[in-house]
Scaffold this motif. Structure first.
Motif, short mmCIF file in Angstrom:
data_model
loop_
_atom_site.label_atom_id
_atom_site.label_comp_id
_atom_site.label_asym_id
_atom_site.label_seq_id
_atom_site.Cartn_x
_atom_site.Cartn_y
_atom_site.Cartn_z
N ASN A 58 -8.66 7.87 -7.45
CA ASN A 58 -7.22 6.96 -6.93
C ASN A 58 -7.96 6.19 -5.80
O ASN A 58 -8.77 6.04 -5.48
CB ASN A 58 -6.17 7.17 -6.97
N ALA A 59 -7.50 5.02 -6.00
CA ALA A 59 -7.75 3.67 -5.07
C ALA A 59 -6.93 3.57 -3.94
O ALA A 59 -7.51 2.56 -2.43
CB ALA A 59 -6.93 2.35 -6.22
N GLY A 60 -6.18 4.55 -3.76
CA GLY A 60 -5.78 4.62 -2.00
C GLY A 60 -4.40 3.74 -2.12
O GLY A 60 -4.46 3.23 -1.18
N PHE A 61 -3.76 3.37 -2.69
CA PHE A 61 -2.24 2.41 -2.50
C PHE A 61 -1.00 3.00 -2.61
O PHE A 61 -0.79 3.75 -3.20
CB PHE A 61 -2.26 1.84 -4.32
N ALA A 62 -0.55 3.51 -1.41
CA ALA A 62 0.60 3.42 -0.96
C ALA A 62 1.53 2.32 -1.37
O ALA A 62 1.70 2.18 -0.54
CB ALA A 62 0.88 3.78 0.35
N CYS A 63 2.05 2.71 -2.80
CA CYS A 63 3.14 0.94 -3.55
C CYS A 63 4.00 1.79 -4.37
O CYS A 63 3.87 2.60 -4.65
CB CYS A 63 2.18 0.19 -4.09
N PHE A 64 4.65 1.50 -4.62
CA PHE A 64 5.77 1.55 -5.81
C PHE A 64 5.75 0.74 -6.69
O PHE A 64 6.84 0.75 -7.30
CB PHE A 64 7.51 1.29 -4.47
N GLY A 65 5.14 -0.22 -7.23
CA GLY A 65 5.11 -1.15 -8.14
C GLY A 65 5.69 -2.32 -8.09
O GLY A 65 5.77 -3.45 -6.78
N SER A 66 4.51 -3.32 -8.08
CA SER A 66 4.16 -5.06 -8.29
C SER A 66 5.13 -5.62 -8.82
O SER A 66 6.28 -5.35 -9.83
CB SER A 66 2.85 -5.68 -7.96
N LYS A 88 12.27 6.92 -6.41
CA LYS A 88 11.58 8.19 -5.74
C LYS A 88 10.32 7.70 -5.02
O LYS A 88 10.05 8.88 -4.70
CB LYS A 88 11.35 8.54 -6.83
N ARG A 89 9.41 6.58 -5.85
CA ARG A 89 8.30 6.66 -4.79
C ARG A 89 8.37 5.80 -3.40
O ARG A 89 7.21 6.22 -2.84
CB ARG A 89 7.97 5.13 -5.74
N ARG A 90 9.47 5.65 -2.87
CA ARG A 90 9.74 4.92 -1.49
C ARG A 90 9.95 6.38 -0.74
O ARG A 90 9.34 6.81 -0.13
CB ARG A 90 11.20 3.52 -0.96
N LYS A 91 10.71 7.29 -1.56
CA LYS A 91 10.92 8.18 -0.55
C LYS A 91 9.17 8.99 -0.62
O LYS A 91 8.84 10.24 0.07
CB LYS A 91 12.01 9.52 -1.20
N GLY A 92 8.63 9.68 -2.03
CA GLY A 92 7.69 9.90 -1.82
C GLY A 92 6.58 9.41 -0.84
O GLY A 92 6.17 10.78 -0.43
N LEU A 93 6.48 8.62 -0.88
CA LEU A 93 5.47 7.87 0.39
C LEU A 93 6.07 8.23 1.71
O LEU A 93 5.46 8.58 2.46
CB LEU A 93 4.84 6.36 -0.14
N LEU A 94 7.40 8.43 1.63
CA LEU A 94 8.07 9.04 3.32
C LEU A 94 7.76 9.97 3.87
O LEU A 94 6.85 10.84 4.52
CB LEU A 94 9.03 8.31 2.64
N LEU A 95 8.02 11.03 1.98
CA LEU A 95 7.88 12.44 2.45
C LEU A 95 6.06 12.68 2.80
O LEU A 95 5.90 13.68 4.01
CB LEU A 95 8.05 13.13 0.97
N VAL A 349 4.55 16.58 -14.79
CA VAL A 349 3.10 15.83 -15.03
C VAL A 349 3.75 14.11 -15.21
O VAL A 349 4.36 14.07 -15.19
CB VAL A 349 2.57 16.71 -16.20
N ARG A 350 2.87 13.78 -15.78
CA ARG A 350 3.13 11.82 -16.21
C ARG A 350 3.57 11.56 -14.95
O ARG A 350 4.30 11.21 -14.94
CB ARG A 350 3.89 12.44 -17.69
N LEU A 351 2.64 11.31 -14.16
CA LEU A 351 2.34 10.50 -12.99
C LEU A 351 2.64 9.42 -13.22
O LEU A 351 2.74 7.91 -12.00
CB LEU A 351 1.61 11.15 -11.51
N GLY A 352 2.25 8.41 -14.09
CA GLY A 352 1.94 6.66 -14.60
C GLY A 352 1.65 5.85 -13.78
O GLY A 352 1.79 4.77 -13.70
N GLY A 353 0.35 6.66 -13.51
CA GLY A 353 -0.73 6.07 -12.66
C GLY A 353 0.27 5.50 -10.98
O GLY A 353 -0.82 4.90 -9.87
N MET A 354 1.00 6.74 -10.08
CA MET A 354 1.60 6.53 -9.23
C MET A 354 1.63 8.01 -8.55
O MET A 354 2.52 8.35 -8.08
CB MET A 354 3.18 5.30 -9.16
N GLY A 355 1.19 8.52 -9.14
CA GLY A 355 0.76 9.90 -8.32
C GLY A 355 0.42 9.64 -6.61
O GLY A 355 1.72 10.60 -5.39
N ILE A 356 0.50 9.04 -6.04
CA ILE A 356 0.48 8.90 -4.50
C ILE A 356 1.80 8.88 -4.21
O ILE A 356 2.26 9.67 -3.16
CB ILE A 356 -0.88 7.94 -3.59
N ALA A 357 2.49 7.73 -4.56
CA ALA A 357 3.31 7.57 -4.29
C ALA A 357 4.77 9.06 -5.07
O ALA A 357 5.43 9.22 -4.20
CB ALA A 357 4.06 6.36 -5.00
N ILE A 358 4.78 9.61 -5.84
CA ILE A 358 5.88 10.40 -6.24
C ILE A 358 5.34 11.53 -6.32
O ILE A 358 5.77 12.86 -6.34
CB ILE A 358 5.96 10.11 -7.43
#
Length: 371
Positions: A58-66, A88-95, A349-358
């Motif tokens: 991946n590109a290493g984005f710690a993001c939650f959606g533009s 969930k993305r915000r909490k996942g990044l903090l975790l 499964v099915r992380l929708g391109g947000m694997g780092i976040a969630i």
């Protein structure tokens, strides 16, 4: 492959939990299982020499959606669904940051920007006019306005004069993250077996019989964390989505710093080690990019290079050093699938391109489904 008595006894006997996939989800699932069951025998099977999918590609984005992605999601999801997903993305990044430390993953919070094409006034006006609405929705969770307007200070070309900006977005070193996560898992006495592909499984006589391309064994519980590859082995509504990426050679005096989104997130770029990493373009040919085959295509790579020349680095000479691709898992909704498939088989499964976040969150959630 013929195994010895010792190999069977020490590696493949009395296994409590077998996880398929050593990406972000699988490794976090294993860590949580170890916390819940300190004495359990936990094995992770990985089809590649390294994690093969999106976790190391991946590109290493710690993001939650533009801004445009969130507004787009609000067209097909309820406000509550979108807010819950972002939270969930915000909490996942903090975790993730808590589990590994900011230093270990080289986390840097330079903020995230969204660029809008200079010809697409409709999309630009739509997003900017609804920025306040999105801020009101998200303020209870971020405790501040998430999005604001910034001028184009990076000399990008062919875009609107103003950008959407969020100070809450960050970036990580993907390789350092996966090395740190793998090292942590191994330190907990969890076994990772690489270059092993699961071919078939059956629930028989109180256990799951697993057939791989190397050997067969039994396990008490089987957990699939294979994201974009999930539909090969289980019945889950997941489609693979290939993401192509390139990276430049080092660029002297590179001023660009942050994570950047373009065209509703279908293109994304960032700075890393004095280079520009750029990915995306599957919207140019969705059908071809719905594949589990790694590789690059001329249509996508040409577009990425064009964006570098005309928009991102219009006044700076550059050379491409590497190209690669990863496989994401997508579906009709952005919500991940974390469920029990049968008595002894589960999936995350099915992380929708947000694997780092969630990914961290989904892995732990999956570990709580089993007993």
């Amino acid at each position: 492959m013929i195994l010895s008595y010792w190999e069977i006894k020490s590696y493949l006997s009395n296994i409590d939990y077998t996880i398929v996939g050593s990406g972000i989800v699988g490794l976090n699932c294993a860590l949580r299982l170890r916390e819940r069951f300190p004495k359990a025998a936990i094995v992770i099977l990985e089809r590649g020499i390294l994690p093969q999918g999106a976790s190391t590609k991946n590109a290493g984005f710690a993001c939650f959606g533009s801004l445009s992605e969130i507004l787009d999601d609000l067209k097909t999801h309820s406000e509550d669904e979108v807010v819950q997903l972002i939270e969930k993305r915000r909490k996942g990044l903090l975790l993730l940051r808590k589990t590994l430390s900011d230093k270990a993953i080289d986390y840097q919070q330079h903020g995230g920007y969204e660029l809008f094409d200079h010809n697409d006034h409709k999309e630009y006006d739509y997003c900017m006019s609804r920025m306040d609405k999105v801020n009101v929705l998200l303020k209870p969770y971020f405790k501040d306005n998430v999005f604001q307007i910034r001028d184009n200070l990076f000399n990008f070309n062919n875009i609107q004069k103003q950008l959407s900006f969020t100070p809450f977005e960050g970036q990580i070193d993907t390789g350092k993250m996966m090395r740190s996560l793998t090292d942590l898992v191994l330190s907990k006495g969890i076994l990772i077996l690489n270059s092993v592909s699961v071919e078939h499984f059956d629930e028989l006589n109180g256990s799951v019989h697993v057939k791989t391309d190397k050997f067969e064994f039994k396990t008490n519980r089987l957990l699939f964390c294979t994201n974009g590859f999930a539909s090969k082995l289980i019945n889950a509504e997941v489609k693979p989505a290939r993401a192509q990426v390139l990276i430049t050679k080092p660029i002297e005096n590179l001023k660009i710093k942050g994570t950047f989104h373009l065209d509703k997130g279908f293109y994304y770029f960032r700075n890393i080690d004095s280079r520009i990493l750029l990915g995306g373009g599957r919207n140019l040919d969705f059908k071809t990019e719905e594949t589990i085959e790694m590789g690059e295509t001329e249509i996508v790579q040409n577009k990425l290079e064009e964006l570098l020349k005309t928009t991102i680095l219009p006044y700076t000479p550059f050379e491409i050093e590497q190209r690669w691709s990863g496989i994401m898992g997508v579906g009709s909704t952005k919500k991940p699938i974390v469920e029990q498939l049968s008595d002894r088989v589960f999936c995350g499964v099915r992380l929708g391109g947000m694997g780092i976040a969630i990914g961290s969150h989904v892995g732990r959630e999956l570990a709580h489904l089993v007993d």
